[in-house]
Scaffold this active site. Structure first.
Site, PDB file in Angstrom:
ATOM      1  N   HIS A   1     -11.556   2.168  -6.419  1.00 31.01           N
ATOM      2  CA  HIS A   1     -11.884   2.914  -5.379  1.00 31.01           C
ATOM      3  C   HIS A   1     -10.793   3.970  -4.735  1.00 31.01           C
ATOM      4  O   HIS A   1     -10.673   4.982  -4.366  1.00 31.01           O
ATOM      5  CB  HIS A   1     -12.727   2.356  -4.247  1.00 31.01           C
ATOM      6  CG  HIS A   1     -12.207   1.016  -3.810  1.00 31.01           C
ATOM      7  ND1 HIS A   1     -11.662   0.005  -4.900  1.00 31.01           N
ATOM      8  CD2 HIS A   1     -11.821   0.549  -2.608  1.00 31.01           C
ATOM      9  CE1 HIS A   1     -11.304  -0.841  -4.257  1.00 31.01           C
ATOM     10  NE2 HIS A   1     -11.318  -0.866  -2.995  1.00 31.01           N
TER      11      HIS A   1
ATOM     12  N   ASP B   1      -9.838   3.581   5.034  1.00 32.54           N
ATOM     13  CA  ASP B   1     -10.581   2.609   5.596  1.00 32.54           C
ATOM     14  C   ASP B   1     -11.381   2.161   4.103  1.00 32.54           C
ATOM     15  O   ASP B   1     -12.034   3.173   3.496  1.00 32.54           O
ATOM     16  CB  ASP B   1     -11.353   2.721   6.503  1.00 32.54           C
ATOM     17  CG  ASP B   1     -12.015   1.131   7.174  1.00 32.54           C
ATOM     18  OD1 ASP B   1     -11.409   0.375   7.242  1.00 32.54           O
ATOM     19  OD2 ASP B   1     -13.088   1.310   7.733  1.00 32.54           O
ATOM     20  N   SER B   2     -11.493   1.031   3.885  1.00 35.27           N
ATOM     21  CA  SER B   2     -12.071   0.642   2.711  1.00 35.27           C
ATOM     22  C   SER B   2     -13.049  -0.635   2.707  1.00 35.27           C
ATOM     23  O   SER B   2     -13.020  -1.278   3.842  1.00 35.27           O
ATOM     24  CB  SER B   2     -10.980   0.095   1.604  1.00 35.27           C
ATOM     25  OG  SER B   2     -10.438   0.781   1.275  1.00 35.27           O
TER      26      SER B   2
ATOM     27  N   LYS C   1      -6.735  -2.418 -12.764  1.00 40.13           N
ATOM     28  CA  LYS C   1      -7.479  -2.528 -11.597  1.00 40.13           C
ATOM     29  C   LYS C   1      -7.165  -1.144 -10.927  1.00 40.13           C
ATOM     30  O   LYS C   1      -7.800  -0.148 -10.615  1.00 40.13           O
ATOM     31  CB  LYS C   1      -7.439  -3.407 -10.594  1.00 40.13           C
ATOM     32  CG  LYS C   1      -8.268  -3.290  -9.356  1.00 40.13           C
ATOM     33  CD  LYS C   1      -7.786  -4.237  -8.206  1.00 40.13           C
ATOM     34  CE  LYS C   1      -8.655  -3.952  -7.028  1.00 40.13           C
ATOM     35  NZ  LYS C   1      -8.037  -4.686  -5.874  1.00 40.13           N
TER      36      LYS C   1
ATOM     37  N   LYS D   1       0.884  -1.204   0.088  1.00 38.38           N
ATOM     38  CA  LYS D   1      -0.042  -0.012   0.015  1.00 38.38           C
ATOM     39  C   LYS D   1       0.969   1.140   0.192  1.00 38.38           C
ATOM     40  O   LYS D   1       0.432   2.256  -0.603  1.00 38.38           O
ATOM     41  CB  LYS D   1      -1.042   0.036   1.228  1.00 38.38           C
ATOM     42  CG  LYS D   1      -2.252  -0.148   0.958  1.00 38.38           C
ATOM     43  CD  LYS D   1      -3.196   0.117   2.356  1.00 38.38           C
ATOM     44  CE  LYS D   1      -4.483  -0.750   2.213  1.00 38.38           C
ATOM     45  NZ  LYS D   1      -5.192  -0.831   3.386  1.00 38.38           N
TER      46      LYS D   1
END
Ligand code: ITT
Length: 191
Positions: free
Chosen positions: A177, A70-71, A172, A14
């Site tokens: 998002h 947060d996902s 992707k 990440k």
């Protein structure tokens, strides 16, 4: 030398993804770089609350502007579940079990609309700012593809005929998002 940004994750992958996108503004650091090893208790009841908990914790520990995220997956026919419980819906980070639970609850359901969402919280001397990104799509009735993680094998984004798990990471990551939330943060940073 750019300003530092502390990203509230132990996940180096990440951190790299964020460094790639925000590299011109910040030198991105992770919890590991600051030896912050405590488990941050994410006990908020919304994505925003959890993103704030992470970012604020990091800022208070270090004084460095911090980014919390947060996902999750939000399914219309399930009243928004699994939502903030996405990572632990059936079992902690057990992706096949979590997918199986969603598919079981969706059995016979014709409304397959769902979206992934990421909420980012940027915490600095000026307090909290929030940025949100979504990607809309449909849930399949069975798994397709092996790339990615989480609910990727059952999610087909709008405008595509394959799941996130059938896409290359670059494909992707260009529409995800997370990307949309980071773009909103970039817009905020731009003078
Ligand atoms: P950290 O909190 O340790 O960073 P996490 O896996 O809990 O890791 P997220 O908050 O990003 O991180 O995501 C929560 C869950 O939502 C994740 O475990 C997946 O089940 C689901 N999810 C989030 N983003 C996803 C994506 O791009 N593809 C598939 N599933 C995703």
């Amino acid at each position: 030398m750019e300003k530092e940004l502390l990203v509230a994750t132990h996940n180096e992958h990440k951190k790299e993804e964020i460094q790639q996108i925000l590299g011109q503004y910040f030198e991105v650091k992770s919890l590991r770089d600051y030896e912050l090893n405590d488990e941050i208790v994410e006990d908020g009841t919304t994505f925003h609350a959890n993103a704030l908990i992470k970012a604020k914790y990091c800022f208070e520990k270090t004084g460095i502007p911090s980014l919390g995220d947060d996902s999750g997956l939000v399914v219309e026919a399930l009243g928004g579940r699994p939502g903030i419980h996405s990572a632990r819906y059936a079992s902690d980070h057990d992706f096949p079990k979590n997918i199986a639970k969603v598919l079981e609850e969706m059995e016979g359901e014709t409304n397959r609309r769902a979206y992934f969402v990421t909420v980012l919280c940027y915490y600095s001397e000026r307090g909290a700012e929030y940025f949100e990104g979504r990607v809309y799509g449909q849930l399949l009735e069975e798994n397709k593809g092996h790339q990615g993680f989480g609910y990727d094998p059952i999610f087909v984004p709008v405008g595509y005929e394959k799941t996130f798990a059938e896409m290359l990471p670059e494909e992707k990551n260009a529409i995800s998002h997370r990307k949309n939330a980071l773009d909103a943060f970039l817009d905020f940073l731009q003078p």
